[in-house]
Scaffold this active site. Structure first.
Site, PDB file in Angstrom:
ATOM      1  N   THR A   1       0.856  -1.195   0.000  1.00 41.90           N
ATOM      2  CA  THR A   1       0.000   0.000   0.000  1.00 41.90           C
ATOM      3  C   THR A   1       0.891   1.243   0.000  1.00 41.90           C
ATOM      4  O   THR A   1       1.688   1.430   0.914  1.00 41.90           O
ATOM      5  CB  THR A   1      -0.903  -0.002   1.252  1.00 41.90           C
ATOM      6  OG1 THR A   1      -1.628  -1.225   1.259  1.00 41.90           O
ATOM      7  CG2 THR A   1      -1.867   1.169   1.252  1.00 41.90           C
TER       8      THR A   1
ATOM      9  N   PHE B   1      -6.319  -6.799  -0.841  1.00 39.91           N
ATOM     10  CA  PHE B   1      -7.307  -6.385   0.151  1.00 39.91           C
ATOM     11  C   PHE B   1      -7.436  -7.436   1.241  1.00 39.91           C
ATOM     12  O   PHE B   1      -8.487  -7.588   1.849  1.00 39.91           O
ATOM     13  CB  PHE B   1      -8.662  -6.156  -0.537  1.00 39.91           C
ATOM     14  CG  PHE B   1      -8.579  -5.187  -1.682  1.00 39.91           C
ATOM     15  CD1 PHE B   1      -8.607  -3.813  -1.460  1.00 39.91           C
ATOM     16  CD2 PHE B   1      -8.425  -5.636  -2.991  1.00 39.91           C
ATOM     17  CE1 PHE B   1      -8.498  -2.913  -2.508  1.00 39.91           C
ATOM     18  CE2 PHE B   1      -8.324  -4.744  -4.051  1.00 39.91           C
ATOM     19  CZ  PHE B   1      -8.358  -3.374  -3.814  1.00 39.91           C
ATOM     20  N   LEU B   2      -6.333  -8.165   1.481  1.00 41.99           N
ATOM     21  CA  LEU B   2      -6.502  -9.306   2.382  1.00 41.99           C
ATOM     22  C   LEU B   2      -6.645  -8.888   3.836  1.00 41.99           C
ATOM     23  O   LEU B   2      -6.015  -7.957   4.304  1.00 41.99           O
ATOM     24  CB  LEU B   2      -5.411 -10.351   2.191  1.00 41.99           C
ATOM     25  CG  LEU B   2      -3.951 -10.126   2.554  1.00 41.99           C
ATOM     26  CD1 LEU B   2      -3.701 -10.392   4.020  1.00 41.99           C
ATOM     27  CD2 LEU B   2      -3.107 -11.062   1.706  1.00 41.99           C
TER      28      LEU B   2
ATOM     29  N   GLU C   1      -6.425 -10.066   7.783  1.00 44.68           N
ATOM     30  CA  GLU C   1      -5.790 -11.062   8.633  1.00 44.68           C
ATOM     31  C   GLU C   1      -6.889 -12.003   9.144  1.00 44.68           C
ATOM     32  O   GLU C   1      -8.011 -11.575   9.408  1.00 44.68           O
ATOM     33  CB  GLU C   1      -5.051 -10.386   9.782  1.00 44.68           C
ATOM     34  CG  GLU C   1      -3.929  -9.533   9.246  1.00 44.68           C
ATOM     35  CD  GLU C   1      -2.961  -9.025  10.298  1.00 44.68           C
ATOM     36  OE1 GLU C   1      -3.042  -9.467  11.455  1.00 44.68           O
ATOM     37  OE2 GLU C   1      -2.121  -8.189   9.942  1.00 44.68           O
TER      38      GLU C   1
ATOM     39  N   LYS D   1      -6.995   1.108  -3.041  1.00 49.88           N
ATOM     40  CA  LYS D   1      -6.675   0.488  -1.754  1.00 49.88           C
ATOM     41  C   LYS D   1      -6.926   1.437  -0.575  1.00 49.88           C
ATOM     42  O   LYS D   1      -7.590   1.083   0.402  1.00 49.88           O
ATOM     43  CB  LYS D   1      -5.219   0.013  -1.781  1.00 49.88           C
ATOM     44  CG  LYS D   1      -4.687  -0.524  -0.469  1.00 49.88           C
ATOM     45  CD  LYS D   1      -5.453  -1.753  -0.019  1.00 49.88           C
ATOM     46  CE  LYS D   1      -5.138  -2.104   1.411  1.00 49.88           C
ATOM     47  NZ  LYS D   1      -4.146  -3.096   1.582  1.00 49.88           N
TER      48      LYS D   1
ATOM     49  N   PHE E   1     -19.232  -4.447   9.327  1.00 49.86           N
ATOM     50  CA  PHE E   1     -18.389  -3.339   9.789  1.00 49.86           C
ATOM     51  C   PHE E   1     -19.183  -2.277  10.545  1.00 49.86           C
ATOM     52  O   PHE E   1     -18.867  -1.094  10.513  1.00 49.86           O
ATOM     53  CB  PHE E   1     -17.578  -2.737   8.628  1.00 49.86           C
ATOM     54  CG  PHE E   1     -16.215  -3.368   8.538  1.00 49.86           C
ATOM     55  CD1 PHE E   1     -16.094  -4.701   8.219  1.00 49.86           C
ATOM     56  CD2 PHE E   1     -15.071  -2.647   8.840  1.00 49.86           C
ATOM     57  CE1 PHE E   1     -14.855  -5.329   8.188  1.00 49.86           C
ATOM     58  CE2 PHE E   1     -13.825  -3.253   8.815  1.00 49.86           C
ATOM     59  CZ  PHE E   1     -13.717  -4.598   8.479  1.00 49.86           C
TER      60      PHE E   1
ATOM     61  N   GLY F   1      -7.753  -1.153  14.883  1.00 48.84           N
ATOM     62  CA  GLY F   1      -6.304  -1.077  15.063  1.00 48.84           C
ATOM     63  C   GLY F   1      -5.667  -1.878  13.956  1.00 48.84           C
ATOM     64  O   GLY F   1      -6.244  -2.012  12.871  1.00 48.84           O
TER      65      GLY F   1
ATOM     66  N   CYS G   1      -2.962  -1.850   9.230  1.00 52.44           N
ATOM     67  CA  CYS G   1      -3.433  -1.220   7.991  1.00 52.44           C
ATOM     68  C   CYS G   1      -4.303   0.010   8.201  1.00 52.44           C
ATOM     69  O   CYS G   1      -3.914   1.116   7.839  1.00 52.44           O
ATOM     70  CB  CYS G   1      -4.190  -2.235   7.145  1.00 52.44           C
ATOM     71  SG  CYS G   1      -3.112  -3.513   6.497  1.00 52.44           S
TER      72      CYS G   1
ATOM     73  N   LYS H   1      -7.472  -7.887  16.597  1.00 51.65           N
ATOM     74  CA  LYS H   1      -8.719  -8.582  16.285  1.00 51.65           C
ATOM     75  C   LYS H   1      -8.494 -10.070  16.513  1.00 51.65           C
ATOM     76  O   LYS H   1      -7.342 -10.514  16.630  1.00 51.65           O
ATOM     77  CB  LYS H   1      -9.155  -8.292  14.855  1.00 51.65           C
ATOM     78  CG  LYS H   1      -8.279  -8.907  13.764  1.00 51.65           C
ATOM     79  CD  LYS H   1      -8.916  -8.611  12.409  1.00 51.65           C
ATOM     80  CE  LYS H   1      -8.378  -9.486  11.328  1.00 51.65           C
ATOM     81  NZ  LYS H   1      -8.996  -9.208  10.039  1.00 51.65           N
TER      82      LYS H   1
HETATM   83  C1  UDX Z   1      -7.987  -4.409   6.790  1.00 55.17           C
HETATM   84  C2  UDX Z   1      -8.949  -4.462   5.586  1.00 55.17           C
HETATM   85  O1  UDX Z   1     -10.184  -5.056   5.999  1.00 55.17           O
HETATM   86  C3  UDX Z   1      -8.324  -5.263   4.457  1.00 55.17           C
HETATM   87  O2  UDX Z   1      -9.183  -5.253   3.328  1.00 55.17           O
HETATM   88  C4  UDX Z   1      -6.981  -4.631   4.105  1.00 55.17           C
HETATM   89  O3  UDX Z   1      -6.348  -5.367   3.073  1.00 55.17           O
HETATM   90  C5  UDX Z   1      -6.077  -4.558   5.316  1.00 55.17           C
HETATM   91  O4  UDX Z   1      -6.744  -3.851   6.367  1.00 55.17           O
HETATM   92  P1  UDX Z   1      -7.334  -6.102   8.734  1.00 55.17           P
HETATM   93  O5  UDX Z   1      -6.351  -5.071   9.197  1.00 55.17           O
HETATM   94  O6  UDX Z   1      -6.919  -7.532   8.681  1.00 55.17           O
HETATM   95  O7  UDX Z   1      -7.836  -5.739   7.257  1.00 55.17           O
HETATM   96  O8  UDX Z   1      -8.573  -6.011   9.726  1.00 55.17           O
HETATM   97  P2  UDX Z   1     -10.133  -5.748   9.631  1.00 55.17           P
HETATM   98  O9  UDX Z   1     -10.863  -7.040   9.643  1.00 55.17           O
HETATM   99  O10 UDX Z   1     -10.460  -4.789   8.573  1.00 55.17           O
HETATM  100  O11 UDX Z   1     -10.368  -5.058  11.050  1.00 55.17           O
HETATM  101  C6  UDX Z   1      -9.684  -3.845  11.367  1.00 55.17           C
HETATM  102  C7  UDX Z   1     -10.023  -3.397  12.760  1.00 55.17           C
HETATM  103  O12 UDX Z   1     -11.344  -2.900  12.815  1.00 55.17           O
HETATM  104  C8  UDX Z   1      -9.922  -4.454  13.856  1.00 55.17           C
HETATM  105  O13 UDX Z   1      -9.271  -3.869  14.980  1.00 55.17           O
HETATM  106  C9  UDX Z   1     -11.364  -4.788  14.175  1.00 55.17           C
HETATM  107  O14 UDX Z   1     -11.534  -5.211  15.493  1.00 55.17           O
HETATM  108  C10 UDX Z   1     -12.029  -3.443  13.925  1.00 55.17           C
HETATM  109  N1  UDX Z   1     -13.463  -3.540  13.580  1.00 55.17           N
HETATM  110  C11 UDX Z   1     -13.848  -4.188  12.450  1.00 55.17           C
HETATM  111  C12 UDX Z   1     -14.400  -2.938  14.396  1.00 55.17           C
HETATM  112  O15 UDX Z   1     -14.075  -2.340  15.423  1.00 55.17           O
HETATM  113  N2  UDX Z   1     -15.727  -3.019  14.040  1.00 55.17           N
HETATM  114  C13 UDX Z   1     -16.138  -3.648  12.920  1.00 55.17           C
HETATM  115  O16 UDX Z   1     -17.353  -3.656  12.655  1.00 55.17           O
HETATM  116  C14 UDX Z   1     -15.174  -4.250  12.095  1.00 55.17           C
END
Ligand code: UDX
Length: 434
Positions: A121, A149-150, A152, A204, A249, A257, A260, A323
């Site tokens: 990114t 867009f993966l 974790e 992205k 979401f 956190g 990303c 997460k």
């Molecule tokens: C994110 C994007 O989803 C992904 O597409 C990109 O490629 C990388 O960044 P990721 O960092 O793995 O992925 O986590 P994600 O599942 O998006 O969650 C991010 C944070 O948001 C976590 O701390 C999660 O707990 C929080 N979250 C998510 C919330 O607080 N509420 C929600 O409804 C969803």
């Protein structure tokens, strides 16, 4: 077709193993000898469900190898750049050191017609600048951008069955090469989007900004619900039925956190400012502020309930990772809250199913417990901050016998409140007043 993957962290290791599983010969290159040794022996330096077995089986086929030697990429046709772009130490912008050094390291080994494909990114404009550098150092190679867009916890699924493939290219040849690489994924019906370089880079950060906005939106609603006597979980459910909004979401809690979302929205703001478009992204500053405020709100609840001076209190923290289903503690809201409560004098013990070792490295002054029962022993409050499945399965009656006071804060709105209340617990959930 042979592929190389430069940078074997989360993204690179996943991409290398997944591309190998599509039948390509893949060499993963990383400057970290320890990481290369670990990966070569079929072991992952991080936790990702299913990836360890995929890695091991791909290595057994002989298609997948890892090395620190950049010359190993010399016979590859396509080179994926998967190095990190962390937030720079000086400010909000992304640090491009690793991307630049990866391109410089690979350039001498690029054969005629090789395609370098950026997946990291990066701030918009980076790909064009790198392409210009490449035309000087490797004039017979080309550069494209292919953001990932993966998520974790879903890394394999998001790589092999993504909801779209986006390629930023300057000519048909680059697009055709990428189509050849991704043909098995395209055959699944995956939408294919050809874009120019800046648009591909922007897709992205726009996607991550939107996701961050959605989370902060619902957390802002949580604040209003708390002030007005409402329930944010019911509100989220109700608005989520509108397909224009959608229910995903919209989980209110202590916010986002990870490696990303926080750094991407900050880097996006910094880049917009350079471009003179800072006003357009001014709202992201508020998204960031709402997100950090969610952490503060938990601390405020603890202080209001226990005492301003927390030195006499023990607080058990359930969850350290940003997460569930990950051992990643980068910018983890849970650990931030734990550290702030410790700084306020509280005795803190943290539990996490997978993240204790990474957490200990970042926060060595916190205490950690391998078992939930040890974590909660004698606690005056339990803070549920990462929604691991095993926390939902806890028996409140059993936990109630171990604590000093039956007080639970659900920072993720993921526990069954009624079950805990029925066992005599006081429960505070963010954004819910009843
Ligand atoms: C994110 C994007 O989803 C992904 O597409 C990109 O490629 C990388 O960044 P990721 O960092 O793995 O992925 O986590 P994600 O599942 O998006 O969650 C991010 C944070 O948001 C976590 O701390 C999660 O707990 C929080 N979250 C998510 C919330 O607080 N509420 C929600 O409804 C969803």
């Amino acid at each position: 077709m042979k592929l190389s993957v430069i940078g074997c962290g989360y993204l690179g290791a996943t991409h290398a193993a997944c591309m190998s599983s599509l039948g390509f010969q893949v060499v993963g290159i990383d400057t970290d000898q320890g990481k290369v040794d670990l990966l070569s022996s079929g072991n992952l330096p991080f936790y990702e469900p299913g990836l360890d077995s995929l890695l091991a089986s791909e290595i057994k086929t002989g298609r997948l190898t890892f090395t620190t030697d950049f010359s190993a990429a010399a016979d590859a046709d396509v080179h994926f750049i998967c190095v990190g772009t962390p937030q720079s130490k000086e400010g909000l912008a992304a640090d491009l050191t690793f991307v630049k050094s990866a391109i410089a390291a690979i350039a001498p080994f690029l054969k005629d017609g090789a395609l370098v494909v950026g997946k990291s990114t990066v701030p918009v404009g980076t790909a064009q600048a790198l392409r210009e550098i490449l035309t000087i150092s490797a004039p017979h190679a080309d550069l494209a951008w292919n953001p990932e867009f993966l998520r974790e916890g879903f890394a394999i699924e998001d790589t092999l069955r993504p909801n779209r493939l986006v390629v930023g290219v300057v000519n048909d040849r680059a697009e055709n090469i990428l189509k050849e690489v991704y043909q098995p994924i395209i055959d699944l019906g995956t939408p294919w989007i050809r874009a120019d370089l800046p648009t591909a880079e922007l897709v992205k950060v726009a996607a991550n900004s939107y996701l961050a906005t959605k989370i902060s939106f619902i957390n802002a609603m949580a604040e209003v619900c708390e002030a007005a006597g409402g329930d944010v979980t019911v509100l989220a459910k109700a608005i989520g039925y509108d397909p224009r909004i959608g229910s995903r979401f919209l989980q209110a809690g202590i916010g986002f956190g990870g490696g990303c979302l926080p750094k991407d929205i900050r880097a996006f703001m910094a880049r917009a400012e350079e471009l003179g478009a800072d006003q357009a992204l001014e709202f992201l500053r508020e998204i960031d502020a709402i997100n950090l405020r969610a952490r503060q709100r938990v601390i405020d609840v603890v202080r209001a309930d226990l005492s301003e001076d927390l030195s006499q209190y023990k607080i058990a923290i359930l969850g350290a990772t940003f997460k569930p289903d990950s051992d990643d503690v980068r910018d983890s809201p849970a650990l931030d809250i734990a550290a702030q409560l410790q700084a306020a004098g509280a005795t803190i013990v943290v539990h996490d199913p997978k993240g204790i070792e990474p957490a200990r490295k970042r926060f060595p002054h916190l205490d950690y417990a391998e078992r939930v029962t040890d974590c909660v022993k004698g606690a005056d409050a339990i803070l549920h901050l990462t929604e691991w499945k095993e926390y939902r399965e806890l028996d409140p009656a059993v936990i109630g016998q171990l604590v000093r006071s039956k007080f639970l804060i659900d920072g993720r709105n993921a526990l069954d409140r009624e079950k805990w209340r029925a066992a005599g617990w006081r429960v505070h959930a963010l954004g819910r007043t009843d």
